[in-house]
Design an enzyme around this catalytic site. Structure first.
Site, PDB file in Angstrom:
ATOM      1  N   LYS A  43       0.805  -1.469  -0.163  1.00  0.00           N
ATOM      2  CA  LYS A  43       0.193   0.175   0.363  1.00  0.00           C
ATOM      3  C   LYS A  43       0.505   0.968   0.188  1.00  0.00           C
ATOM      4  CE  LYS A  43      -3.876  -1.989   1.948  1.00  0.00           C
ATOM      5  NZ  LYS A  43      -5.102  -2.109   2.879  1.00  0.00           N
ATOM      6  N   ASP A 101     -10.139   2.309   2.890  1.00  0.00           N
ATOM      7  CA  ASP A 101      -9.808   1.951   3.913  1.00  0.00           C
ATOM      8  C   ASP A 101     -10.307   2.578   5.496  1.00  0.00           C
ATOM      9  OD1 ASP A 101      -8.909  -0.660   3.909  1.00  0.00           O
ATOM     10  OD2 ASP A 101      -5.971   0.065   3.991  1.00  0.00           O
TER      11      ASP A 101
HETATM   12  P1  NAP Z   1       0.973  -3.289   8.591  1.00  0.00           P
HETATM   13  O1  NAP Z   1       1.602  -2.607   8.146  1.00  0.00           O
HETATM   14  O2  NAP Z   1       2.268  -4.406   8.708  1.00  0.00           O
HETATM   15  O3  NAP Z   1       0.883  -3.085  10.033  1.00  0.00           O
HETATM   16  C1  NAP Z   1       0.420  -4.046  11.542  1.00  0.00           C
HETATM   17  C2  NAP Z   1       1.020  -3.497  13.303  1.00  0.00           C
HETATM   18  O4  NAP Z   1       0.780  -4.105  14.265  1.00  0.00           O
HETATM   19  C3  NAP Z   1       2.526  -2.487  12.963  1.00  0.00           C
HETATM   20  O5  NAP Z   1       2.017  -2.060  13.687  1.00  0.00           O
HETATM   21  C4  NAP Z   1       3.300  -4.075  13.737  1.00  0.00           C
HETATM   22  O6  NAP Z   1       4.526  -3.943  14.580  1.00  0.00           O
HETATM   23  C5  NAP Z   1       1.850  -4.377  14.504  1.00  0.00           C
HETATM   24  N1  NAP Z   1       2.513  -5.641  15.087  1.00  0.00           N
HETATM   25  C6  NAP Z   1       2.423  -6.697  14.726  1.00  0.00           C
HETATM   26  N2  NAP Z   1       2.684  -8.105  14.692  1.00  0.00           N
HETATM   27  C7  NAP Z   1       2.588  -7.921  16.661  1.00  0.00           C
HETATM   28  C8  NAP Z   1       2.928  -8.208  17.590  1.00  0.00           C
HETATM   29  N3  NAP Z   1       3.002  -9.692  17.556  1.00  0.00           N
HETATM   30  N4  NAP Z   1       2.478  -7.728  18.989  1.00  0.00           N
HETATM   31  C9  NAP Z   1       2.656  -5.700  18.495  1.00  0.00           C
HETATM   32  N5  NAP Z   1       2.410  -4.923  17.392  1.00  0.00           N
HETATM   33  C10 NAP Z   1       2.306  -5.977  16.234  1.00  0.00           C
HETATM   34  O7  NAP Z   1       0.441  -4.363   8.600  1.00  0.00           O
HETATM   35  P2  NAP Z   1      -1.539  -3.443   8.360  1.00  0.00           P
HETATM   36  O8  NAP Z   1      -1.007  -3.433   6.751  1.00  0.00           O
HETATM   37  O9  NAP Z   1      -1.475  -2.178   8.910  1.00  0.00           O
HETATM   38  O10 NAP Z   1      -2.579  -4.568   8.607  1.00  0.00           O
HETATM   39  C11 NAP Z   1      -3.151  -4.845  10.203  1.00  0.00           C
HETATM   40  C12 NAP Z   1      -3.632  -5.740  10.379  1.00  0.00           C
HETATM   41  O11 NAP Z   1      -5.448  -5.645   9.302  1.00  0.00           O
HETATM   42  C13 NAP Z   1      -4.021  -7.398   8.432  1.00  0.00           C
HETATM   43  O12 NAP Z   1      -4.058  -8.070  10.222  1.00  0.00           O
HETATM   44  C14 NAP Z   1      -4.699  -7.362   7.781  1.00  0.00           C
HETATM   45  O13 NAP Z   1      -5.586  -7.928   7.246  1.00  0.00           O
HETATM   46  C15 NAP Z   1      -6.210  -6.407   8.752  1.00  0.00           C
HETATM   47  N6  NAP Z   1      -6.079  -5.382   7.788  1.00  0.00           N
HETATM   48  C16 NAP Z   1      -8.496  -5.276   7.090  1.00  0.00           C
HETATM   49  C17 NAP Z   1      -9.087  -4.748   7.157  1.00  0.00           C
HETATM   50  C18 NAP Z   1     -10.127  -4.812   6.580  1.00  0.00           C
HETATM   51  O14 NAP Z   1     -10.604  -4.382   5.965  1.00  0.00           O
HETATM   52  N7  NAP Z   1     -10.777  -5.468   7.456  1.00  0.00           N
HETATM   53  C19 NAP Z   1      -8.041  -3.368   5.925  1.00  0.00           C
HETATM   54  C20 NAP Z   1      -6.284  -3.387   6.070  1.00  0.00           C
HETATM   55  C21 NAP Z   1      -5.632  -4.339   7.248  1.00  0.00           C
HETATM   56  P3  NAP Z   1       6.002  -2.930  13.413  1.00  0.00           P
HETATM   57  O15 NAP Z   1       5.598  -1.950  12.654  1.00  0.00           O
HETATM   58  O16 NAP Z   1       6.534  -3.550  14.591  1.00  0.00           O
HETATM   59  O17 NAP Z   1       5.942  -4.602  12.892  1.00  0.00           O
END
Ligand code: NAP
Length: 286
Positions: free
Chosen positions: A74, A110
């Site tokens: 993204k 989003d």
């Molecule tokens: P991302 O950019 O990789 O961000 C993930 C965040 O979670 C980061 O801040 C990461 O920290 C943190 N994190 C990961 N593992 C962790 C852990 N074990 N403990 C604490 N924090 C942790 O991903 P994203 O694009 O934001 O997406 C996140 C989730 O939302 C995904 O599961 C995705 O499928 C979902 N999502 C859903 C929708 C929907 O329409 N429902 C839309 C968008 C996303 P670090 O930066 O330190 O790695």
């Protein structure tokens, strides 16, 4: 047996990500296409980081109307499109691309999807938006924070495992604060809205272990993870008596603007629960 032919007029769109096989977007868009008898197709396109630039050019060359962008592209997509709308620019990420006059236009839906999903569950907007606690500080968190600010959230607190990485989010406004995961308990007692934006609790990922004991029973709890539909966080919150919202509605709402731009019709969502149930069953989100 009837095979519906793909013709030269078939409108093409898809979702670019890696991995992408798990994405529910093809099922969702193709369900809408079939219900409206639109000559269109929406396909998953697995593209690695190094191939993104080429894939963007290819979309235009082969005549795609556009695509969604999912993890992990993204932010990269924001750099590769020809024009970026204001919301995507502010969030710093593109999740929807529309091809127009051979140019790539980048949008972010989003934030819209997140807000539309939780809005019907909010009884007292001022109270619910008084103190939002956001778990995670990645790309989705940026969209969530943008939506919360737009909706009038007074105070937003972000819990990040690496607070330094989240600093740019706090620059958005002075009522956004950040702390590390071990501080969660301090913020839960005053939270009116709790949102998980980390992948914790998602099928195939680490289970979440947020301790909700200090959370007020009046707080609304939502998880943007939708596979499984009832994440551990939502189960724990429900058991305590908190109102909860799952993340599948966000996926559905964020898909609407793209579908309308590519295929020319906006699906009505009167039967969103029926649609959700169909996706849960066919997508195995139990
Ligand atoms: P991302 O950019 O990789 O961000 C993930 C965040 O979670 C980061 O801040 C990461 O920290 C943190 N994190 C990961 N593992 C962790 C852990 N074990 N403990 C604490 N924090 C942790 O991903 P994203 O694009 O934001 O997406 C996140 C989730 O939302 C995904 O599961 C995705 O499928 C979902 N999502 C859903 C929708 C929907 O329409 N429902 C839309 C968008 C996303 P670090 O930066 O330190 O790695």
């Amino acid at each position: 047996m009837q095979i519906s032919p793909v013709t030269a007029q078939t409108i093409m769109a898809g979702v670019i990500g890696k991995p992408v096989a798990h994405s529910l977007s093809p099922m969702l868009h193709n369900t809408w296409l079939a219900a409206r008898q639109i000559d269109g197709v929406y396909i998953p396109l697995e593209v690695g980081e190094n191939d993104m630039e080429e894939a963007m050019k290819w979309l235009v060359k082969v005549g795609f109307r556009g695509c969604n962008i999912t993890i992990p592209h993204k932010e990269r997509a924001l750099q590769l499109v020809d024009e970026v709308e204001e919301v995507a620019e502010s969030i710093g990420a593109v999740n929807t691309i529309v091809v127009q006059n051979k140019k790539l236009l980048g949008f972010n839906t989003d934030a819209y999807g997140f807000w539309e999903n939780i809005k019907p569950k909010i009884k007292d907007k001022e109270a619910t938006l008084s103190h939002a606690v956001v778990l995670g500080a990645g790309g989705a968190a940026r969209a969530v924070v943008y939506a919360l600010k737009k909706a009038g959230a007074k105070q937003i607190h972000i819990i990040a495992r690496d607070p330094q990485k989240a600093e740019s989010l706090a620059e958005v406004s002075e009522d956004i604060t950040i702390s590390e995961c071990s501080d969660l308990n301090l913020h839960l007692s005053s939270a009116s809205l709790l949102i998980n934006t980390t992948p914790l609790g998602m099928k195939g990922k680490e289970a979440s272990s947020w301790d909700l004991v200090r959370l007020s029973k009046d707080a609304l709890v939502t998880d943007i993870v939708y596979n499984p539909i009832q994440t551990q966080l939502l189960r724990d919150a429900s058991t305590r008596g908190n109102a909860v919202v799952d993340g599948l509605g966000m996926l559905i709402h964020q898909a609407l603007p793209g579908f309308e731009a590519w295929f020319g019709q906006r699906p009505e969502l009167q039967n969103i629960d029926e649609l959700k149930q169909e996706l849960i069953t066919r997508g195995g989100l139990g």
